[in-house]
Scaffold this active site. Sequence first.
Site, mmCIF file in Angstrom:
data_model
loop_
_atom_site.group_PDB
_atom_site.id
_atom_site.type_symbol
_atom_site.label_atom_id
_atom_site.label_comp_id
_atom_site.label_asym_id
_atom_site.label_seq_id
_atom_site.Cartn_x
_atom_site.Cartn_y
_atom_site.Cartn_z
ATOM 1 N N TRP A 198 11.599 10.203 35.411
ATOM 2 C CA TRP A 198 10.728 9.987 36.563
ATOM 3 C C TRP A 198 9.802 8.789 36.408
ATOM 4 O O TRP A 198 9.454 8.138 37.387
ATOM 5 C CB TRP A 198 9.908 11.236 36.913
ATOM 6 C CG TRP A 198 9.102 11.070 38.177
ATOM 7 C CD1 TRP A 198 9.564 11.259 39.460
ATOM 8 C CD2 TRP A 198 7.741 10.659 38.302
ATOM 9 N NE1 TRP A 198 8.556 10.990 40.371
ATOM 10 C CE2 TRP A 198 7.425 10.619 39.669
ATOM 11 C CE3 TRP A 198 6.754 10.322 37.387
ATOM 12 C CZ2 TRP A 198 6.170 10.252 40.154
ATOM 13 C CZ3 TRP A 198 5.508 9.964 37.861
ATOM 14 C CH2 TRP A 198 5.220 9.935 39.228
ATOM 15 N N ASP A 199 9.392 8.435 35.198
ATOM 16 C CA ASP A 199 8.430 7.341 35.013
ATOM 17 C C ASP A 199 8.985 6.310 34.029
ATOM 18 O O ASP A 199 8.263 5.803 33.168
ATOM 19 C CB ASP A 199 7.099 7.908 34.504
ATOM 20 C CG ASP A 199 5.941 6.921 34.664
ATOM 21 O OD1 ASP A 199 6.032 6.037 35.543
ATOM 22 O OD2 ASP A 199 4.954 7.029 33.910
ATOM 23 N N LEU A 200 10.258 5.977 34.174
ATOM 24 C CA LEU A 200 10.931 5.106 33.211
ATOM 25 C C LEU A 200 10.679 3.641 33.568
ATOM 26 O O LEU A 200 11.389 3.045 34.375
ATOM 27 C CB LEU A 200 12.429 5.403 33.172
ATOM 28 C CG LEU A 200 13.212 4.660 32.083
ATOM 29 C CD1 LEU A 200 12.705 5.017 30.694
ATOM 30 C CD2 LEU A 200 14.708 4.971 32.202
#
Length: 300
Positions: A198-200
């Site tokens: 999700w926060d790559l």
Amino acid sequence: MIEVPEGLAAAQSELRGAAGRAFVAVLPGMAGRFLEEWGLRRDGPALHGMCALVLPVVRVADGRRAVLKLQEVDEETVGEPVALRVWGEAGAGVVGLLEYDGATGAMLLERLDERRPLTGVADVREAVRVLAELSARLVAVPAPEGMRRLGDVAARMLEAAPEASRALADEGERLLLLDCAAAVREVAGEPGDRLLHWDLHYDNVLAGWARGDRAGEWVVLDPKPLAGDPGFELFPALDNRFDASDVLWRFDVLTGALDRERARAWTLGRVLQNGLWIRGGGRRLPPDHAEIARRLLGRG
């Protein structure tokens, strides 16, 4: 005595108000507890983001360098240790989880080189290529039971989209947000079952410790995991180190073997999700978010 960095205290107060200040107040005691229980000693100044305190440590029993990560357990972070274990077993290139306390969310993680984030790679094309390879390894893993699910997230987004659109100050952006919602609606019936980070983005990838067994590797950290379609994973790599002229070629590299139309729709879903979080009068979409949406919609 552990001193909480002023930046973390300020971020928690701004983001979460009284709850954030209460969390900051218990951090010194929590850090002291796990330094003792897990047999650790401090090994450098505290690090932090907006939500977590990270203490470089050494495990006294074997001299292994590690970090103690302390953060509030919430909907986004509760799945992190499970995801790290599942990815770790699959050899998906994530930071190693050494210890975990379920009640507090405290984690002991392998030490990486915080001085060498992927952001530091000057060649943006090379950085995007690395991130694309890491993303492909992550989403190859099925999500375990119990993860928050993109289908639920999408349903809430679609329900909130009309009101959020009306709150925007600019008519063009109101229509743009509704177009993002329309794209999500087309794919919401098949939200996917892959394990997503999700926060790559580039700051969430660090080089392995030079004297450790991950030397020479790029390693992923700080997931906010959920189960869903790989296309929902791509937006941070387009927005971080933003350049409007890079959007389409970055998207090409990141999609690889993915269904491009589904990936486009779910990336527009991230613009929608971020648009729902905007607060205050005269609301506008962040310019880079709006530009990403326009480019993916063919309006750049």
